[in-house]
Design a protein around this motif. Sequence first.
Motif, mmCIF file in Angstrom:
data_model
loop_
_atom_site.group_PDB
_atom_site.id
_atom_site.type_symbol
_atom_site.label_atom_id
_atom_site.label_comp_id
_atom_site.label_asym_id
_atom_site.label_seq_id
_atom_site.Cartn_x
_atom_site.Cartn_y
_atom_site.Cartn_z
ATOM 1 N N CYS A 146 5.428 3.808 -1.373
ATOM 2 C CA CYS A 146 4.743 2.605 -0.910
ATOM 3 C C CYS A 146 5.338 2.144 0.409
ATOM 4 N N SER B 77 -6.137 -7.889 -11.696
ATOM 5 C CA SER B 77 -4.769 -7.421 -11.924
ATOM 6 C C SER B 77 -4.497 -7.041 -13.374
ATOM 7 N N SER C 113 2.940 -1.137 -6.454
ATOM 8 C CA SER C 113 1.630 -1.769 -6.329
ATOM 9 C C SER C 113 1.375 -2.266 -4.917
ATOM 10 N N ASP C 114 0.095 -2.311 -4.557
ATOM 11 C CA ASP C 114 -0.344 -3.091 -3.399
ATOM 12 C C ASP C 114 0.342 -4.449 -3.441
ATOM 13 N N VAL D 94 -2.884 -8.371 -5.189
ATOM 14 C CA VAL D 94 -2.511 -8.293 -6.596
ATOM 15 C C VAL D 94 -1.794 -9.567 -7.013
ATOM 16 N N LEU E 159 -0.671 -8.286 -13.800
ATOM 17 C CA LEU E 159 -0.577 -6.829 -13.666
ATOM 18 C C LEU E 159 0.443 -6.274 -14.650
ATOM 19 N N LEU F 120 6.289 -4.558 -5.605
ATOM 20 C CA LEU F 120 5.084 -4.683 -4.794
ATOM 21 C C LEU F 120 5.392 -4.245 -3.363
ATOM 22 N N ILE G 260 -2.627 0.989 -6.991
ATOM 23 C CA ILE G 260 -1.421 0.874 -7.802
ATOM 24 C C ILE G 260 -1.109 2.248 -8.356
#
Length: 387
Positions: A59, A100, A123-124, A128, A133, A151, A174
């Motif tokens: 990420c 989410s 995750s984004d 989100v 989530l 995140l 995600i």
Amino acid sequence: MRLKTLRYQKDAGWLDPLPSELDSPSTLVLAFGASEFADAPAPFAQLAAALPDALLLGCSTSGEIAGTQVHDASISVAVARFEHTALRHAATAVRDAQDSWAAGARLARQLLAPGLRAVFLLSDGLHVNGTPLVAGLAQNLPQGVAICGGLAGDGSRFQRTWVLVDALPTQQRISAVGFYGERLRLGHGHDGGWSDFGPERRITRADGNVLYELDGKPALDLYKAYLGDRAAGLPGTALLFPLSLKREGGSGETLVRTILGIDEERRSLTFAGDMPQGSVARLMRTRNDHLIDSAGLAVARATQGIGATSAALVVSVSCVGRRLVLGERTEEEVETMVEGAPCGAGHVGFYSYGEIAPALAGGSSDLHNQTMTVTVFSEAADEGQPA
């Protein structure tokens, strides 16, 4: 477990050869990269080509952590080949914050299988709500499965974040990996180092992660009044003064919440996680030494029960707000964390827009902000050794 850490520097390329000899279906590749690699994704394709059977997870960041150092314009990579642990990948798109919980449930359905011990999630960071989530994932998995991760970040810009999908940086996604097997040993710990100040205020109007009113007054107006001249730098300057959150009727553990965005028209604040109506919120502040000390507490908790000389992968996820506060002393936080890690362990991590870790008392996982979280992966040497 066999392990290799390496780095890619924007102006120098790969600083070490890619370890293709570690490729296998039980190999995890973690790649944490500066957000600008969305426009130059070739290094991720190179990783995928060198390790075609491995599971690649990555990420964007607000700073890449490698060993005892923090970098920008780089990619920090760990390649871990597990000997007795199976891996499974799960991924899903996420439309917006309202999607989410369902996104977490979709991930759970992909990961659910006998022997699941832990999940590491990326995750984004902008579309989100991290609270539902994690809840959607946890509520659809067996009790006791630890969920860790974070995140994605974008410096202090809050413009775009990405998660790797098929080795390509992709927005509004995600991605997660499940770990299966009795030989896996997992350690986790977190600590914030922040303290409350100012009056307690009741959340009187909120919707998910959007806060509209505190004590019946517009949340943005109150927050700007506290920030004074710093209010012109919102939402970035909000990282210096997060909010503590005590849920009404909750367990008593305080969560820290960071602002991701503001809405001038609605006078509202958008956070990385839920701001439940009826909860009590309070401003927070810290000192550099408190943040650095908290990193030591986090790794001490994560390494309990893991041998000091165990072959281990250590992954730290810390908040961009901590980096902004620490400034030139940021690496002291990372150095303190590494000093408490098992001897010879490999260490990578990133600065994030939200950190995911289980509760200290052994409860369910949750979203944290402004927190140092540490996850340690290792394997028991034989089946008779406690996992």
